[in-house]
Design an enzyme around this catalytic site. Structure first.
Site, short mmCIF file in Angstrom:
data_model
loop_
_atom_site.label_atom_id
_atom_site.label_comp_id
_atom_site.label_asym_id
_atom_site.label_seq_id
_atom_site.Cartn_x
_atom_site.Cartn_y
_atom_site.Cartn_z
N GLU A 27 78.56 29.93 48.37
CA GLU A 27 79.64 30.24 49.32
C GLU A 27 79.77 29.17 50.40
O GLU A 27 78.88 28.33 50.59
CB GLU A 27 79.41 31.60 49.97
CG GLU A 27 78.13 31.68 50.79
CD GLU A 27 78.18 32.76 51.87
OE1 GLU A 27 79.13 32.74 52.69
OE2 GLU A 27 77.26 33.59 51.92
N LYS A 162 70.15 41.62 56.58
CA LYS A 162 69.53 41.51 57.91
C LYS A 162 69.58 42.84 58.61
O LYS A 162 70.55 43.58 58.45
CB LYS A 162 70.36 40.56 58.76
CG LYS A 162 70.22 39.14 58.43
CD LYS A 162 70.77 38.32 59.60
CE LYS A 162 70.54 36.87 59.35
NZ LYS A 162 71.48 36.35 58.36
#
Ligand code: PSU
Ligand code: MN
Length: 306
Positions: A27, A162
């Site tokens: 990406e 996260k």
């Protein structure tokens, strides 16, 4: 090769796909919005080199001048890295307008999956995915990445999510939408900077061969949707949970105090955590991306053998 009028597949990527050779998508939001310059460009180029060393062709994905690009040149990667957050962070909702206007866009996990799939690339390596944000029960801030995983047949290799996110709600959402969450060599969902989260994955898989076989079974039965592979950060680069969790809590509180919302939330939190940890989190972030690139390339090699 052009499967649709907006898509440009680089000659190297097109040749590899046509020959049934292994390719790994990457990406570009991680380059523009996920890391500072020049570490972003150095990391992106090194990730491509690691994918080659492990037997696959890298296809870094972005939108340039309104073209959906699968396979960038080092110059194009340098350009995106220098532009940084001046480039539009492009999710699914942005593709049509950016292409019609001939603009640039950095692709998130969502749009990288979409463009990889258009180009015939089935495996994608990144750092972390978006998910259900803390407080989403009132803000409704849920990343489009989760929705994309439920509808596009691409394997995403990441280091988990996260704890800027609500990991429990993220797993619930993935379960509802039928996305298998695999732990590579672990029964526990890794939390990006750390190897543990306290949450269980759906399945533990220990080899690239087995990852490829599981993904192939889904493809063969025509199941809609992708597969999420969560690969724990190598022990030697993992962070002290107390240190990183404190930094995350501070960053989340700061975002709330400043009224940060929408697409700005994730880049704001990433930058804040980096500042609070004095750059330690950036080193860990870079290493876990390398680790994911290796696993994705090896899995792509195995997938081509099936
Ligand atoms: N998490 C990270 N690093 C990143 C991102 C997420 O640890 O660079 C980026 C990815 O491009 C991901 C996007 O797809 O943020 C998710 O943004 P949002 O939460 O706005 O959906
Ligand atoms: Mn969001």
């Amino acid at each position: 090769m052009s499967l649709n009028k907006y898509l440009d597949v680089s000659p190297e990527v097109a040749a590899a796909v046509a020959a049934g050779k292994p390719v790994v998508a990457l990406e570009s939001t991680i380059i523009s919005h996920g890391m500072p310059y020049p570490q972003n460009v150095e990391t992106a180029l090194k990730v491509e080199a690691i994918i080659r060393e492990n037997g696959a062709v890298p296809a870094t994905i972005a939108i340039l001048g309104g073209r959906l690009k699968a396979g960038l040149t080092p110059k194009e990667i340098e350009y995106l890295g220098k532009q940084g957050t001046a480039v539009h962070k492009a999710s699914r909702r942005d593709l049509a307008v950016l292409c019609a206007r001939g603009e640039d866009g950095a692709t998130t996990v969502t749009t990288t999956m979409i463009i990889a799939h258009m180009a015939g690339v089935q495996i994608f390596a990144t750092g972390g995915i978006g998910g259900v944000h803390r407080g989403a029960e009132t803000t409704m801030d849920i990343s489009a990445d989760l929705e994309e995983l439920s509808q596009t047949q691409v394997m995403v290799v990441c280091a988990g999510a996260k704890s800027i996110l609500d990991l429990g709600l993220t797993l619930e959402y993935l379960e509802t939408h039928g996305v298998p969450v695999i732990g590579y060599g672990t029964e526990e969902l890794p939390a990006f900077y750390t190897r543990k989260s306290g949450f269980a994955v759906d399945y533990r898989i220990d080899t690239p061969e087995e990852l490829a076989a599981a993904f192939k079974a889904g493809l063969d039965m025509g199941l809609k949707g992708g597969m999420l592979v969560t690969n724990p950060i190598p022990e030697e680069y993992s962070m002290d949970p107390a240190v990183i969790n404190k930094a995350i809590d501070e960053a989340v509180a700061e975002a709330k105090a400043q009224g940060i919302h929408g697409k700005e939330t994730t880049p704001f939190l990433l930058a804040k955590i980096k500042d609070i940890t004095g750059g330690d989190s950036l080193d860990s972030n870079i290493q876990l991306v390398f680790n994911n690139a290796r696993l994705a390339a090896r899995t792509a090699v195995e997938l081509c053998r099936l």
